[in-house]
Design a protein around this motif. Structure first.
Motif, PDB file in Angstrom:
ATOM      1  N   ASN A  39       0.857  -1.184   0.000  1.00  0.00           N
ATOM      2  CA  ASN A  39       0.000   0.000   0.000  1.00  0.00           C
ATOM      3  C   ASN A  39       0.894   1.234   0.000  1.00  0.00           C
ATOM      4  N   LYS A  40       0.282   2.417   0.178  1.00  0.00           N
ATOM      5  CA  LYS A  40       1.052   3.647  -0.023  1.00  0.00           C
ATOM      6  C   LYS A  40       2.247   3.781   0.920  1.00  0.00           C
ATOM      7  N   SER A  41       2.249   3.051   2.040  1.00  0.00           N
ATOM      8  CA  SER A  41       3.417   3.136   2.922  1.00  0.00           C
ATOM      9  C   SER A  41       4.639   2.441   2.296  1.00  0.00           C
ATOM     10  N   HIS A  46      -4.861   0.269  -4.258  1.00  0.00           N
ATOM     11  CA  HIS A  46      -4.593   1.192  -5.363  1.00  0.00           C
ATOM     12  C   HIS A  46      -3.843   2.436  -4.905  1.00  0.00           C
ATOM     13  N   ASN A  47      -3.912   2.737  -3.621  1.00  0.00           N
ATOM     14  CA  ASN A  47      -3.187   3.927  -3.138  1.00  0.00           C
ATOM     15  C   ASN A  47      -1.666   3.734  -3.150  1.00  0.00           C
ATOM     16  N   LEU A  48      -1.191   2.542  -3.514  1.00  0.00           N
ATOM     17  CA  LEU A  48       0.254   2.320  -3.692  1.00  0.00           C
ATOM     18  C   LEU A  48       0.839   3.341  -4.666  1.00  0.00           C
ATOM     19  N   ILE A  49       0.048   3.713  -5.689  1.00  0.00           N
ATOM     20  CA  ILE A  49       0.576   4.637  -6.708  1.00  0.00           C
ATOM     21  C   ILE A  49       0.049   6.061  -6.505  1.00  0.00           C
ATOM     22  N   ARG A  50      -0.470   6.328  -5.322  1.00  0.00           N
ATOM     23  CA  ARG A  50      -0.972   7.675  -5.034  1.00  0.00           C
ATOM     24  C   ARG A  50       0.195   8.656  -4.984  1.00  0.00           C
ATOM     25  N   HIS A  51       0.099   9.733  -5.738  1.00  0.00           N
ATOM     26  CA  HIS A  51       1.172  10.731  -5.712  1.00  0.00           C
ATOM     27  C   HIS A  51       0.873  11.771  -4.641  1.00  0.00           C
ATOM     28  N   ALA A  82     -14.036  11.069  -6.348  1.00  0.00           N
ATOM     29  CA  ALA A  82     -14.084   9.810  -7.103  1.00  0.00           C
ATOM     30  C   ALA A  82     -14.894   8.754  -6.341  1.00  0.00           C
ATOM     31  N   TRP A  83     -14.540   8.546  -5.082  1.00  0.00           N
ATOM     32  CA  TRP A  83     -15.228   7.502  -4.299  1.00  0.00           C
ATOM     33  C   TRP A  83     -16.694   7.858  -4.054  1.00  0.00           C
ATOM     34  N   HIS A  84     -16.954   9.144  -3.823  1.00  0.00           N
ATOM     35  CA  HIS A  84     -18.330   9.611  -3.611  1.00  0.00           C
ATOM     36  C   HIS A  84     -19.191   9.223  -4.821  1.00  0.00           C
ATOM     37  N   LYS A 100      -2.403  12.344 -11.192  1.00  0.00           N
ATOM     38  CA  LYS A 100      -0.939  12.196 -11.242  1.00  0.00           C
ATOM     39  C   LYS A 100      -0.590  10.979 -10.400  1.00  0.00           C
ATOM     40  N   ASN A 101       0.077  10.017 -10.994  1.00  0.00           N
ATOM     41  CA  ASN A 101       0.391   8.772 -10.293  1.00  0.00           C
ATOM     42  C   ASN A 101       1.888   8.628 -10.038  1.00  0.00           C
ATOM     43  N   LEU A 102       2.190   7.978  -8.929  1.00  0.00           N
ATOM     44  CA  LEU A 102       3.583   7.767  -8.510  1.00  0.00           C
ATOM     45  C   LEU A 102       4.083   6.414  -9.014  1.00  0.00           C
ATOM     46  N   PHE A 123     -10.394   2.903 -16.536  1.00  0.00           N
ATOM     47  CA  PHE A 123      -9.697   2.996 -17.827  1.00  0.00           C
ATOM     48  C   PHE A 123      -9.032   4.363 -17.848  1.00  0.00           C
ATOM     49  N   ARG A 124      -7.800   4.435 -18.329  1.00  0.00           N
ATOM     50  CA  ARG A 124      -7.125   5.749 -18.448  1.00  0.00           C
ATOM     51  C   ARG A 124      -6.495   5.877 -19.810  1.00  0.00           C
ATOM     52  N   ARG A 125      -6.582   7.113 -20.308  1.00  0.00           N
ATOM     53  CA  ARG A 125      -5.940   7.469 -21.566  1.00  0.00           C
ATOM     54  C   ARG A 125      -4.938   8.585 -21.300  1.00  0.00           C
TER      55      ARG A 125
END
Ligand SMILES: Cc1cc2nc3c(=O)[nH]c(=O)nc-3n(C[C@H](O)[C@H](O)[C@H](O)COP(=O)(O)O)c2cc1C
Length: 181
Positions: free
Chosen positions: A8-10, A62-67, A78-80, A93-95, A124-126
């Motif tokens: 995870n993000k840690s 998914h927060n592993l790649i949280r910038h 998003a979650w809302h 922006k992803n890490l 999906f991302r473009r």
């Protein structure tokens, strides 16, 4: 049997750099999660862009790649929306594992079972337009500064104020930015 701990993000890199990896014009990054945001599927382009191996990515949060530059308000929105079975469009922006980053134009939606219950989510991302990123970067900075100074509610209010001042909905803003309007 030892069960591997989910990343995870840690576990994300601490040496954050300005190395940007730019998506190819015709690529799609695809990932799926369970209802809590743990990754259940990632396509090869997702693996390549994130820099993690498939084994590291599957099961990770998914927060592993949280910038860290991303304001919390964006993920709140998003979650809302997706928990209400609505669609989310946004720029993220992803890490990367190496400490660099990549921008995406993301779409997230809920996956429903035949009774209409949420069984997970798909994104999906473009490739985002460069002008969208240039416009959004200072807006995200405003939201992030408000978050650091006064918390996430203040950051959300900063977003609502920006939309009201520009007389535009969030959806219109995002779609216009990607279209270069
Ligand atoms: C299908 C799906 C895809 C997601 N994709 C990303 C992503 O690419 N980058 C990201 O930072 N968060 C993504 N998220 C949001 C994360 O679940 C999480 O809310 C975010 O990283 C903030 O994490 P934090 O609140 O633990 O800091 C996604 C969520 C879902 C459901």
């Amino acid at each position: 049997m030892t069960v591997a701990r989910r990343l995870n993000k840690s576990d994300a890199p601490k040496n954050i750099t300005q190395d940007e990896k730019i998506m190819n014009e015709n690529d799609f990054i695809v990932s799926k999660t369970d209802t809590k945001g743990f990754i259940t599927y990632g396509n090869k382009i997702f693996v390549d862009m994130s820099g993690y191996s498939k084994d590291e990515i599957i099961g990770a949060n998914h927060n592993l790649i949280r910038h860290p530059d991303m304001p919390k308000a964006a993920f709140w929105l998003a979650w809302h929306l997706i928990q209400e079975k609505k669609e989310f469009f946004g720029f993220v922006k992803n890490l990367r594992k190496c400490g660099g980053y990549y921008w995406v134009y993301a779409y997230i939606t809920a996956d429903l079972d035949d009774k209409g219950n949420i069984r997970g989510y798909t994104s999906f991302r473009r490739k985002p337009s460069r002008s969208a990123i240039e416009t959004l970067t200072p807006i995200y900075k405003l939201l992030k500064d408000a978050e650091i100074k006064d918390g996430v509610e203040a950051s959300k209010q900063t977003l609502f104020d920006y939309l009201a001042q520009n007389n535009i909905s969030y959806e219109e803003l995002v779609v216009n930015l990607q279209a270069g309007v």
